[in-house]
Design an enzyme around this catalytic site. Structure first.
Site, PDB file in Angstrom:
ATOM      1  N   GLY A 177      -9.421  40.630  61.398  1.00 47.64           N
ATOM      2  CA  GLY A 177     -10.057  41.192  60.209  1.00 47.64           C
ATOM      3  C   GLY A 177     -11.563  41.265  60.315  1.00 47.64           C
ATOM      4  N   ALA A 178     -12.165  40.153  60.681  1.00 51.02           N
ATOM      5  CA  ALA A 178     -13.623  40.103  60.718  1.00 51.02           C
ATOM      6  C   ALA A 178     -14.048  38.814  61.394  1.00 51.02           C
ATOM      7  CB  ALA A 178     -14.192  40.144  59.301  1.00 51.02           C
ATOM      8  N   GLU A 205     -17.302  35.752  61.591  1.00 53.73           N
ATOM      9  CA  GLU A 205     -18.432  35.183  60.856  1.00 53.73           C
ATOM     10  C   GLU A 205     -19.654  34.848  61.705  1.00 53.73           C
ATOM     11  OE1 GLU A 205     -15.425  33.566  61.419  1.00 53.73           O
ATOM     12  OE2 GLU A 205     -15.744  31.437  61.805  1.00 53.73           O
ATOM     13  N   GLU A 237     -15.982  35.609  55.114  1.00 51.33           N
ATOM     14  CA  GLU A 237     -16.898  35.521  56.264  1.00 51.33           C
ATOM     15  C   GLU A 237     -18.259  35.000  55.812  1.00 51.33           C
ATOM     16  OE1 GLU A 237     -15.273  35.730  58.861  1.00 51.33           O
ATOM     17  OE2 GLU A 237     -13.569  36.860  58.097  1.00 51.33           O
ATOM     18  N   HIS A 248     -18.218  31.255  55.391  1.00 45.27           N
ATOM     19  CA  HIS A 248     -18.250  30.516  56.652  1.00 45.27           C
ATOM     20  C   HIS A 248     -19.674  30.081  56.995  1.00 45.27           C
ATOM     21  CE1 HIS A 248     -14.296  30.245  58.359  1.00 45.27           C
ATOM     22  NE2 HIS A 248     -14.087  31.541  58.475  1.00 45.27           N
TER      23      HIS A 248
HETATM   24  N1  B3K Z   1     -12.938  33.172  62.541  1.00 44.92           N
HETATM   25  C1  B3K Z   1     -12.427  34.491  62.674  1.00 44.92           C
HETATM   26  C2  B3K Z   1     -11.131  34.555  63.402  1.00 44.92           C
HETATM   27  C3  B3K Z   1     -11.256  34.465  64.869  1.00 44.92           C
HETATM   28  C4  B3K Z   1      -9.930  34.704  65.543  1.00 44.92           C
HETATM   29  C5  B3K Z   1     -10.014  34.470  66.995  1.00 44.92           C
HETATM   30  N2  B3K Z   1      -8.746  34.766  67.648  1.00 44.92           N
HETATM   31  C6  B3K Z   1     -12.306  35.191  61.358  1.00 44.92           C
HETATM   32  C7  B3K Z   1     -12.101  34.301  60.188  1.00 44.92           C
HETATM   33  O1  B3K Z   1     -11.152  33.575  60.063  1.00 44.92           O
HETATM   34  O2  B3K Z   1     -12.947  34.296  59.345  1.00 44.92           O
HETATM   35 ZN    ZN Z   2     -12.209  32.356  58.592  1.00 49.55          ZN
END
Ligand code: B3K
Ligand code: ZN
Length: 885
Positions: free
Chosen positions: A269-270, A272, A306, A309
């Site tokens: 999806g996105a 951070e 995001e 985060h």
């Molecule tokens: N931290 C990222 C996800 C990363 C996935 C890596 N395979 C997006 C999120 O959860 O905000």
């Molecule tokens: Zn996340």
């Protein structure tokens, strides 16, 4: 191709602090489509907590070392070893060092979309979890935190926009060339998984944001040329998120700029990245003509997620990848709370629990079950799961329920104060709540360690003579892979006692509920416990697990009449919804078994009554009524049945209930539809979206029943719609319920939106979900359509992912053709993009609950994959776990 050596599993118990720390990273990246040169200078020092005399080991992945110097000098050949996956300095001097490494990578050939790659001509990066090692050699682990300075250089024509983490420092042309550069500096130490850079021809919108303490931050959203007019909602969501985090958690933004870049090719999806979030464009771009209400809601949530985060993930990061839920579960909880405050809290809760039950419960009940904090992994990218995210959020929510809002906030404040700048653990997190509130959370911590959905059973008893109402509550945590025996958990059950007039009676049990939980929250810590309520003048109806206070499978001796009563009167809106769903699920399970046995299912009289009274109550939020009318999904019914599932019978039972509802309620469905079809300009706000949801749900039931001119109305709505929500809903109704009207509508839709890939994704996904035998051929055909590409994860997920996960009758065709097709796709995709392939393979996660014929075919497909040579670690891990046990 030689069979790959099985990667050794990584274990939590083997954690060791890094031997070397990195204080500073200076990157110089010369962007080029095929030969990007990266010079990386690391300021290293031995970690006092590490092993003395440890070699310096840097991770790599498909890298070629071009040059290496230590403190400015070349190294003798025997002093180091370099392979594509590792750079080792055998005996570096134990003092601060400056190591410079040069690598060259080919962004255009990077089809894994990890590390540095090009998406529709834009250079971008994805480093979480282990992508930074595909750019340069580095100790790629989240507990190595450094301050980054990044210089990016590119052809002016090719990439006029150059973005990095942190704040912009300087930029300008490179005299005498067609190139230019930009330097970015991020003052906040961060792990390398938060590194990002972007270069491309992008349009931009900016807006200022003034933080609580009065600093002005420049917010920027960058999109493909010509799409800036679709960024307003994302920008608005960002500003609301920033304000909310200040108000709800005291978290203020900490850089001069915050940038978001939308790219078309993205594995999830996105992301951070500090100060530079990179998004799948699907979660940024929205206009009334191209995005549905659901798209708007997703954009709001993901932009917030995001952004949040920045504190939960970036300022406080994870010590190791086992702690993933520390940032993900907590940040999901925060985004859920944000959306609840922006929209309707009960409706948001219903949607979140629906998601949890449809995605996380099956995971927890199948071969891929794992604890919220796993203790071993082969491929970390396979652990970005519903369990880590959604169940992880439920665990944080239970902490809040147990400690109360003030206790919870005190724990969060302490967490931010104590661990800012740290790479922390789940233990660190829990200790803050324990210390801030003086609560022993030892048993609670089992929620992080024990997999499986606890089963809670409630038996009620009523002593009319003495006026005592009693609940006997028992718990059982089922065995899961690697965890045959479980300990009892702490289960906060929010309970109400509803009197005969529908009003709540005081629900304080005689001995008081253990722990500091709020009134009305019973805390079960033992395998079984009795809660007695004295002084009752009449037998109350127990409203159990209000607001879904614990993520458990609850069963009780409540009768159908009790559930009907709660569906009408419960003061807790979630349980009002849930009571009706429980009734519907009970009916659907029985009806499925009847269909299988060739018997006519019973009439759903009480469900019709419940739906009719929800429709009649105009004081209710339309969004709530829409949820109440939504019949449990095929996956809900299958999960409830649990074993020997026949998806065709499930589908038939569900369809016949929808038909019965549509036929019996036709007049009121028509009047509701007409009442809510208010002309006027589209607005994505929650109230308007709720009205559209209810209106379209009514139309859907009418069309399913071929009543109230449902099909003709859907055709009219399709033609007249001035927004994508209505147009696409109408198209879906036609696709699922009107085989004749469907084809011209699908053709028209394609012609209208052929130049808009995100809208074409909806078109692909819809066709893949049609529950009829011709769908597999249709999907196969669409893989050759010019709009489809195996290289774009959004296209793949829309077409093949939807088929595999949202079309249970066709994915699990008894002839095995659906399984074979998905298995073939997984194998093809694995050579190009293992992460997307592995995720698709997880669609087999409930294969063991199928009836024998389908189960055998699923097993054969899995075995065929398992027998292939050269599988990626991603796919190999999922297939091995799916087949184990
Ligand atoms: N931290 C990222 C996800 C990363 C996935 C890596 N395979 C997006 C999120 O959860 O905000
Ligand atoms: Zn996340």
């Amino acid at each position: 191709m030689p069979r790959q050596a099985e990667p050794q599993p990584v274990r939590l118990v083997d954690y060791r602090p890094p031997d070397w720390l990195v204080d500073t990273v200076h990157l110089d990246v010369r962007l080029d489509p095929a030969q990007t040169r990266i010079r990386c200078r690391l300021g290293l020092r031995p970690n006092p907590a590490g092993r003395p005399d440890a070699p310096l080991i840097l991770d790599g992945d498909e890298l070629t070392l071009e040059r290496l110097t230590l403190d400015g000098a070349d190294l003798p050949a025997g002093a180091y070893d370099a392979s594509p996956s590792r750079l080792t300095l055998h005996a570096p001097p134990r003092r601060p060092l400056s190591l410079e490494v040069e690598t060259v990578v080919d962004p255009s050939a990077n089809t894994k979309l990890m590390g540095l790659y090009r998406s529709s001509g834009t250079y971008c990066t994805q480093c979480e979890a282990e992508g930074f090692r595909r750019i340069t050699y580095f100790p790629d682990r989240p507990d190595v935190l450094a301050v980054y300075t990044t210089r990016i250089e590119a052809e002016m024509e090719d990439a006029p926009v150059l973005l990095g983490n942190g704040n912009p420092v300087e930029a300008g042309p490179i005299p005498g060339t067609s190139r230019h550069y930009a330097v970015w500096h991020d003052p906040w130490p961060k792990p390398c998984y938060l590194f990002a850079l972007v270069g491309g021809r992008l349009d931009r919108i900016t807006e200022p944001f003034v933080t609580a303490s009065g600093r002005t931050v420049e917010l920027g959203i960058y999109v493909e040329a010509g799409k800036a007019d679709r960024t307003a909602y994302a920008m608005d969501s960002l500003k609301r998120s920033m304000r909310w985090d200040e108000e709800a958690f005291g978290c203020e933004y900490d850089l001069d700029v915050f940038n978001i870049v939308a790219v078309a090719d993205f594995n999830m999806g996105a992301m951070e990245n500090k100060g530079l979030n990179v998004f799948n464009d699907k979660y940024v771009l929205a206009s009334p003509e191209t995005a549905t209400d659901a798209d708007y809601a997703n954009i709001e949530t993901i932009i917030a997620h995001e952004y949040f985060h920045n504190w939960t993930g970036n300022r406080i990061t994870c010590r190791d990848w086992f702690q993933l839920c520390l940032k993900e579960g907590l940040t999901v909880f925060r985004d859920q709370e944000f959306s609840s405050d922006q929209r309707s809290r009960p409706v948001k809760r219903i949607a979140d629990v629906r998601l949890l039950k449809s995605h996380q419960f099956p995971e927890d009940g199948g071969p891929l079950a794992h604890p919220v904090r796993p203790d071993t992994y082969r491929e970390i990218n396979n652990f970005y799961t519903a369990t880590v995210y959604e169940k992880g959020a439920e665990v944080v929510r239970m902490l809040k329920t147990l400690l109360g809002p003030q206790g919870f906030r005190a724990g969060m404040d302490l967490y931010f104060e104590r661990h800012d700048g740290d790479a922390a653990t789940v233990e660190d997190f829990l200790a803050c709540f324990a210390d801030a509130t003086g609560t022993d959370l030892t048993q609670f911590a089992l929620w992080y360690a024990q997999a499986g959905t606890p089963e809670v059973k409630v038996d009620t008893s009523w002593d009319a003579e003495r006026g005592i109402f009693e609940l006997l509550v028992t718990q059982n945590v089922p065995p899961t892979p690697g965890q045959p025996v479980k300990k009892p958990m702490v289960i906060p059950l929010s309970v109400g006692l509803v009197g005969p007039d529908g009003a709540d009676l005081p629900a304080v049990p005689e001995e008081g509920s253990a722990g500091a939980a709020a009134p009305g929250v019973l805390v079960l810590r033992e395998p079984a416990r009795r809660f007695a309520f004295h002084g009752m003048t009449a037998r109350p109806v127990a409203s159990l697990n209000r607001g879904f206070s614990a993520p458990v499978r609850l069963s009780s001796d409540l009768s159908a009449n009790d559930l009907m009563f709660l569906a009408r009167h419960d003061s807790d809106p979630f349980n009002r919804f849930d009571a009706a769903q429980t009734l519907a699920l009970g009916h659907l399970v029985a009806a499925t078994l009847a269909v299988r046995a060739g018997i006519k299912p019973s009439e759903p009289g009480s469900l019709i009554e419940a739906a009719s009274s929800a429709l009649a109550d105009t004081s209710l939020d339309p969004a709530f009524v829409a949820q109440a009318l939504a019949v449990p999904s095929e996956s809900d019914i299958s999960r409830e049945i649990g074993r020997d599932v026949d998806p065709d019978a499930v589908h038939a039972a569900r369809r016949s209930l929808r038909r019965a509802l549509g036929a019996a309620l036709a007049p009121v469905l028509v009047s509701t539809y007409e009442r809510l079809a208010i002309p006027g300009p589209y607005s994505p706000d929650a109230a308007s979206a709720g009205r559209r949801a209810l209106k379209n749900t009514c139309l859907d039931l009418l069309a399913e029943a071929h009543a109230g001119d449902g099909i003709a109305r859907a055709e009219a709505l399709y033609r007249a719609a001035d927004n994508m929500t209505d147009r696409f809903f109408a198209l879906s109704i036609l696709a699922h319920t009107a085989p004749v009207e469907r084809e011209p509508a699908l053709a028209d839709f394609y012609e209208r939106y052929r130049n808009d890939p995100l809208v074409i994704d909806k078109w692909l996904a819809l066709q893949a979900q049609i529950a009829e035998p011709q769908t597999l051929e249709r999907v196969r055909g669409l893989t050759a359509h010019p709009a489809f590409s195996m290289g774009n994860p959004n296209r793949v997920r829309s077409l093949i992912g939807s088929f595999a996960t949202a079309n249970l009758t066709q994915m699990h065709r008894p002839d095995g053709a659906g399984h074979a097709f998905v298995a073939d796709t997984v194998l093809t995709l694995d050579r190009r993009n293992p992460q997307v392939a592995a995720r698709m393979l997880a669609a087999f996660k409930s294969w063991r609950s199928l009836e024998p014929v389908r189960r055998a075919s699923a097993e054969a497909a899995l075995n065929r994959i398992a027998g292939q040579e050269g599988l990626s670690p991603d796919v190999s891990d999922i297939v091995t776990r799916s087949l184990a046990g």
